[in-house]
Design a protein around this motif. Structure first.
Motif, PDB file in Angstrom:
ATOM      1  N   HIS A  74       0.814  -1.215   0.000  1.00  0.00           N
ATOM      2  CA  HIS A  74       0.000   0.000   0.000  1.00  0.00           C
ATOM      3  C   HIS A  74       0.850   1.269   0.000  1.00  0.00           C
ATOM      4  O   HIS A  74       0.302   2.371   0.162  1.00  0.00           O
ATOM      5  N   ASN A  75       2.159   1.112  -0.177  1.00  0.00           N
ATOM      6  CA  ASN A  75       3.103   2.242  -0.163  1.00  0.00           C
ATOM      7  C   ASN A  75       2.925   3.102   1.082  1.00  0.00           C
ATOM      8  O   ASN A  75       2.994   4.326   1.025  1.00  0.00           O
ATOM      9  N   ASN A  76       2.695   2.458   2.193  1.00  0.00           N
ATOM     10  CA  ASN A  76       2.482   3.154   3.458  1.00  0.00           C
ATOM     11  C   ASN A  76       3.780   3.091   4.268  1.00  0.00           C
ATOM     12  O   ASN A  76       4.005   2.157   5.034  1.00  0.00           O
ATOM     13  N   TYR A  77       4.626   4.103   4.059  1.00  0.00           N
ATOM     14  CA  TYR A  77       5.931   4.113   4.724  1.00  0.00           C
ATOM     15  C   TYR A  77       5.800   4.247   6.238  1.00  0.00           C
ATOM     16  O   TYR A  77       6.590   3.661   6.978  1.00  0.00           O
ATOM     17  N   ALA A  78       4.816   4.998   6.702  1.00  0.00           N
ATOM     18  CA  ALA A  78       4.652   5.175   8.152  1.00  0.00           C
ATOM     19  C   ALA A  78       4.395   3.827   8.825  1.00  0.00           C
ATOM     20  O   ALA A  78       5.028   3.499   9.836  1.00  0.00           O
ATOM     21  N   ILE A  95      18.671  -9.589   7.016  1.00  0.00           N
ATOM     22  CA  ILE A  95      17.811  -9.325   5.859  1.00  0.00           C
ATOM     23  C   ILE A  95      16.908  -8.122   6.143  1.00  0.00           C
ATOM     24  O   ILE A  95      16.761  -7.226   5.315  1.00  0.00           O
ATOM     25  N   ILE A  96      16.343  -8.092   7.340  1.00  0.00           N
ATOM     26  CA  ILE A  96      15.445  -6.998   7.718  1.00  0.00           C
ATOM     27  C   ILE A  96      16.217  -5.682   7.813  1.00  0.00           C
ATOM     28  O   ILE A  96      15.715  -4.626   7.396  1.00  0.00           O
ATOM     29  N   ASP A  97      17.432  -5.732   8.338  1.00  0.00           N
ATOM     30  CA  ASP A  97      18.253  -4.510   8.393  1.00  0.00           C
ATOM     31  C   ASP A  97      18.555  -3.993   6.988  1.00  0.00           C
ATOM     32  O   ASP A  97      18.498  -2.788   6.736  1.00  0.00           O
ATOM     33  N   ASP A  98      18.866  -4.901   6.064  1.00  0.00           N
ATOM     34  CA  ASP A  98      19.097  -4.500   4.674  1.00  0.00           C
ATOM     35  C   ASP A  98      17.827  -3.926   4.054  1.00  0.00           C
ATOM     36  O   ASP A  98      17.871  -2.946   3.304  1.00  0.00           O
ATOM     37  N   LEU A  99      16.691  -4.529   4.377  1.00  0.00           N
ATOM     38  CA  LEU A  99      15.405  -4.032   3.887  1.00  0.00           C
ATOM     39  C   LEU A  99      15.137  -2.626   4.411  1.00  0.00           C
ATOM     40  O   LEU A  99      14.702  -1.748   3.663  1.00  0.00           O
ATOM     41  N   LEU A 100      15.433  -2.405   5.669  1.00  0.00           N
ATOM     42  CA  LEU A 100      15.229  -1.090   6.277  1.00  0.00           C
ATOM     43  C   LEU A 100      16.084  -0.036   5.587  1.00  0.00           C
ATOM     44  O   LEU A 100      15.599   1.041   5.222  1.00  0.00           O
ATOM     45  N   VAL A 101      17.352  -0.339   5.368  1.00  0.00           N
ATOM     46  CA  VAL A 101      18.251   0.602   4.694  1.00  0.00           C
ATOM     47  C   VAL A 101      17.747   0.891   3.283  1.00  0.00           C
ATOM     48  O   VAL A 101      17.703   2.049   2.842  1.00  0.00           O
ATOM     49  N   LYS A 102      17.347  -0.150   2.588  1.00  0.00           N
ATOM     50  CA  LYS A 102      16.862  -0.004   1.208  1.00  0.00           C
ATOM     51  C   LYS A 102      15.605   0.862   1.152  1.00  0.00           C
ATOM     52  O   LYS A 102      15.487   1.752   0.301  1.00  0.00           O
ATOM     53  N   GLN A 103      14.667   0.632   2.052  1.00  0.00           N
ATOM     54  CA  GLN A 103      13.420   1.395   2.046  1.00  0.00           C
ATOM     55  C   GLN A 103      13.650   2.853   2.459  1.00  0.00           C
ATOM     56  O   GLN A 103      13.010   3.757   1.929  1.00  0.00           O
ATOM     57  N   ARG A 104      14.571   3.074   3.390  1.00  0.00           N
ATOM     58  CA  ARG A 104      14.895   4.462   3.762  1.00  0.00           C
ATOM     59  C   ARG A 104      15.526   5.204   2.596  1.00  0.00           C
ATOM     60  O   ARG A 104      15.199   6.364   2.344  1.00  0.00           O
ATOM     61  N   GLU A 105      16.435   4.541   1.882  1.00  0.00           N
ATOM     62  CA  GLU A 105      17.043   5.163   0.698  1.00  0.00           C
ATOM     63  C   GLU A 105      15.975   5.494  -0.337  1.00  0.00           C
ATOM     64  O   GLU A 105      15.975   6.579  -0.923  1.00  0.00           O
ATOM     65  N   GLU A 106      15.054   4.564  -0.548  1.00  0.00           N
ATOM     66  CA  GLU A 106      13.991   4.787  -1.516  1.00  0.00           C
ATOM     67  C   GLU A 106      13.104   5.955  -1.099  1.00  0.00           C
ATOM     68  O   GLU A 106      12.743   6.804  -1.915  1.00  0.00           O
ATOM     69  N   LEU A 107      12.777   6.025   0.192  1.00  0.00           N
ATOM     70  CA  LEU A 107      11.956   7.115   0.705  1.00  0.00           C
ATOM     71  C   LEU A 107      12.669   8.455   0.546  1.00  0.00           C
ATOM     72  O   LEU A 107      12.073   9.445   0.114  1.00  0.00           O
ATOM     73  N   LEU A 108      13.951   8.496   0.862  1.00  0.00           N
ATOM     74  CA  LEU A 108      14.701   9.744   0.747  1.00  0.00           C
ATOM     75  C   LEU A 108      14.859  10.162  -0.721  1.00  0.00           C
ATOM     76  O   LEU A 108      14.762  11.349  -1.039  1.00  0.00           O
ATOM     77  N   ASN A 109      15.080   9.210  -1.612  1.00  0.00           N
ATOM     78  CA  ASN A 109      15.153   9.535  -3.039  1.00  0.00           C
ATOM     79  C   ASN A 109      13.817  10.048  -3.558  1.00  0.00           C
ATOM     80  O   ASN A 109      13.767  11.007  -4.334  1.00  0.00           O
ATOM     81  N   LEU A 110      12.749   9.402  -3.130  1.00  0.00           N
ATOM     82  CA  LEU A 110      11.417   9.838  -3.529  1.00  0.00           C
ATOM     83  C   LEU A 110      11.126  11.240  -3.000  1.00  0.00           C
ATOM     84  O   LEU A 110      10.614  12.097  -3.720  1.00  0.00           O
TER      85      LEU A 110
END
Length: 181
Positions: A74-78, A95-110
């Motif tokens: 649902h693209n719900n970052y919160a 894996i979860i730590d890598d996922l967290l880093v990846k999603q934060r990077e994506e959020l900041l780029n967006l």
């Protein structure tokens, strides 16, 4: 490439799932975490549907991974950043730590692409970052004071040069005529 990071593990786990009549929760947890990391949300959803109900009810980590999947779908970052704060097992923590880093990077780029400016407090709440973490992540962003609030201005990214459509059409025409001869 980032997605290749867990590809071997994913193949091994998928084979284990196929070979075992009733795989354990740990296999499902790792599969779900890797699917989320690789952004294979449909696979994660189908995996969740394959898992037996009693295993879903008994294992809180599987339920937590499903909440992450729903938030990403649902693209719900919160919600994503709220649900990722969990005491993950040792097998899934990396894996979860890598996922967290990846999603934060994506959020900041967006955010950098979509906004000209954003209040520091809003970005901290959205990305669930502490002020120190935010300063480290947004080193190249300009900071301006607006009364008692701090505004962050993302660094403008250079647009990738695009080939004019006439040039592309000319190249295509030359290629087709070359193939015909």
């Amino acid at each position: 490439m980032q997605q290749d990071k867990y590809s071997d593990t994913l193949n091994k786990l998928e084979n284990e799932e196929l070979e075992n009549i009733s795989p354990g929760a740990e296999i499902y947890q790792q599969l779900m975490a890797i699917y989320l990391y690789q952004n294979k949300l449909a696979n994660a959803k189908l995996l969740w549907m394959r898992i037996s109900n009693n295993l879903k009810e008994q294992n809180k980590e599987l339920a937590q991974l499903n909440l992450l999947n729903l938030a990403l779908q649902h693209n719900n970052y919160a919600d994503f950043f709220k649900h990722i704060k969990y005491d993950w097992s040792e097998t899934n923590k990396l894996i979860i730590d890598d996922l967290l880093v990846k999603q934060r990077e994506e959020l900041l780029n967006l955010t950098a692409t979509a906004y000209v400016s954003i209040y520091e407090q809003n970005l901290m709440e959205m990305a669930q970052l502490t002020p120190d973490e935010l300063k480290n992540v947004c080193l190249d962003w300009t900071r301006e004071q607006d009364g008692d609030k701090l505004i962050l201005l993302p660094k403008l990214k250079e647009a990738t040069p695009r080939i004019a459509s006439d040039d592309q059409l000319l190249k295509l025409t030359e290629f087709v005529s070359f193939l015909e001869n």
